[in-house]
Design an enzyme around this catalytic site. Sequence first.
Site, PDB file in Angstrom:
ATOM      1  N   ASP A 263       9.608  -5.739  -9.274  1.00 37.99           N
ATOM      2  CA  ASP A 263       8.582  -5.336  -8.308  1.00 37.99           C
ATOM      3  C   ASP A 263       7.766  -6.553  -7.890  1.00 37.99           C
ATOM      4  O   ASP A 263       6.973  -7.078  -8.660  1.00 37.99           O
ATOM      5  CB  ASP A 263       7.673  -4.281  -8.935  1.00 37.99           C
ATOM      6  CG  ASP A 263       6.623  -3.769  -7.966  1.00 37.99           C
ATOM      7  OD1 ASP A 263       6.696  -4.105  -6.769  1.00 37.99           O
ATOM      8  OD2 ASP A 263       5.720  -3.032  -8.408  1.00 37.99           O
TER       9      ASP A 263
ATOM     10  N   GLU B  99      11.873  -4.010  -5.531  1.00 36.05           N
ATOM     11  CA  GLU B  99      10.761  -3.206  -5.004  1.00 36.05           C
ATOM     12  C   GLU B  99       9.792  -4.060  -4.188  1.00 36.05           C
ATOM     13  O   GLU B  99       9.327  -5.095  -4.658  1.00 36.05           O
ATOM     14  CB  GLU B  99      10.008  -2.512  -6.143  1.00 36.05           C
ATOM     15  CG  GLU B  99       8.875  -1.625  -5.642  1.00 36.05           C
ATOM     16  CD  GLU B  99       8.307  -0.698  -6.706  1.00 36.05           C
ATOM     17  OE1 GLU B  99       7.162  -0.241  -6.529  1.00 36.05           O
ATOM     18  OE2 GLU B  99       8.999  -0.434  -7.715  1.00 36.05           O
TER      19      GLU B  99
ATOM     20  N   LYS C  64       2.060   6.884  -4.335  1.00 36.80           N
ATOM     21  CA  LYS C  64       0.785   6.760  -5.044  1.00 36.80           C
ATOM     22  C   LYS C  64      -0.213   7.755  -4.454  1.00 36.80           C
ATOM     23  O   LYS C  64      -0.446   7.780  -3.243  1.00 36.80           O
ATOM     24  CB  LYS C  64       0.235   5.342  -4.926  1.00 36.80           C
ATOM     25  CG  LYS C  64       0.996   4.292  -5.738  1.00 36.80           C
ATOM     26  CD  LYS C  64       0.320   2.928  -5.598  1.00 36.80           C
ATOM     27  CE  LYS C  64       0.817   1.951  -6.661  1.00 36.80           C
ATOM     28  NZ  LYS C  64       2.163   1.451  -6.397  1.00 36.80           N
TER      29      LYS C  64
ATOM     30  N   LYS D 242       6.883  -7.313 -13.162  1.00 36.73           N
ATOM     31  CA  LYS D 242       6.009  -7.826 -12.122  1.00 36.73           C
ATOM     32  C   LYS D 242       6.444  -9.248 -11.769  1.00 36.73           C
ATOM     33  O   LYS D 242       6.261 -10.182 -12.555  1.00 36.73           O
ATOM     34  CB  LYS D 242       4.548  -7.799 -12.595  1.00 36.73           C
ATOM     35  CG  LYS D 242       4.017  -6.380 -12.758  1.00 36.73           C
ATOM     36  CD  LYS D 242       4.145  -5.593 -11.467  1.00 36.73           C
ATOM     37  CE  LYS D 242       3.681  -4.156 -11.609  1.00 36.73           C
ATOM     38  NZ  LYS D 242       3.829  -3.408 -10.351  1.00 36.73           N
TER      39      LYS D 242
END
Length: 368
Positions: free
Chosen positions: A193, A218, A265, A165
């Site tokens: 990401d 990402e 998702k 992250k």
Amino acid sequence: MKITEIHVYQVDLPLAEGRYTWSDGRHVDVFDSTVVELVTDGELRGYGEVCPLGPFYLPAYGAGARAGIGELAHHIIGLDPTNLGQINGVMDTALLGHPYVKSAIDMACWDLLGKSAGKPVCDLLGGRQGESVELYRAISQRPADEMAQNVALYRDQGYRRFQLKVGGDAAADIARIRAASEVLVAGETLVADANTGWLVADAIRVVNAVADLDVYIEQPCISYEHSLTVRRQTRLPFILDENIDGLHALLAAYQDLAMDAINLKISKVGGLTKARLIRDLCVSLQIPMTIEDSWGGDIITSAIAHLAHSTPERFRFSSTDFNSYVTVRNAIGAPQRDNGHMKASSEPGLGVTPDFDNLGEAVAIYRE
């Protein structure tokens, strides 16, 4: 078969590691999950779940899911839950947008379809592909050395794919990516990401600074156009997530050569029915996918497993086992991580039974 009642439950899912942090310092300590129970005029009941990643990640939040389900309830009570086309058509007519609200209902309908057919949802979504589904582990945003240590920690649990992250200060993110890359071993995959957190200039700084590494980038920026600008200035493999919220977005990104893979998702696109459509198109277009959801517990983890396990292995970039991140079980029978992999249940439907001890009393009940 017809739906006669809808029961709605709210359950808090505390994070096992205490706090989950991603771009711009956004964080969640406890996830607000909503579980839907569809009661039918027979013996069968179906279950679904939706769990937004806080109220500031996507246009979704826990209380909104429950309010939206209340808005839809009287439109779908009396309908056949196994008629997925009708259910989705009615929901889309009765409530414009708000795909996450519809996801738990659609998921519960798939659970009922599988139970009525005596087959696991995986079989109905295309058939089981391979022995198991490989998982990634999200590495919460922390100082570079801590994130690198966490890569080693989760490797010991069997993970071989790691999603860092980032999306904060560019210099700090460069350090994070480099530190994590240094501890990788052969056969492991690293994804940086940003969760939309970078401005274009910062994203370009980062991708140029790590151009020598084997890393995926990402969703660097909040808008599709800005992410596409970054894509066109790097040779690193590129994943789009938040911008891919339906078929039209996928087709536009494919036409623009905007990505090498996507993050699919379930709740972001409105449930398993629409996720399957996007999944099948990605297979036809040869686009690999991370198949998951925004967050969730055991019921969502089961749904992810069924969708992923019915996807050809070549196009499964990764998936995730959200029930291993949290400390509260909301169902029994969900997939459990085994050396960095999970398997979809072989039981009819999603293969889970709600844990009503943890769910407590319904916060809303809707009847004919």
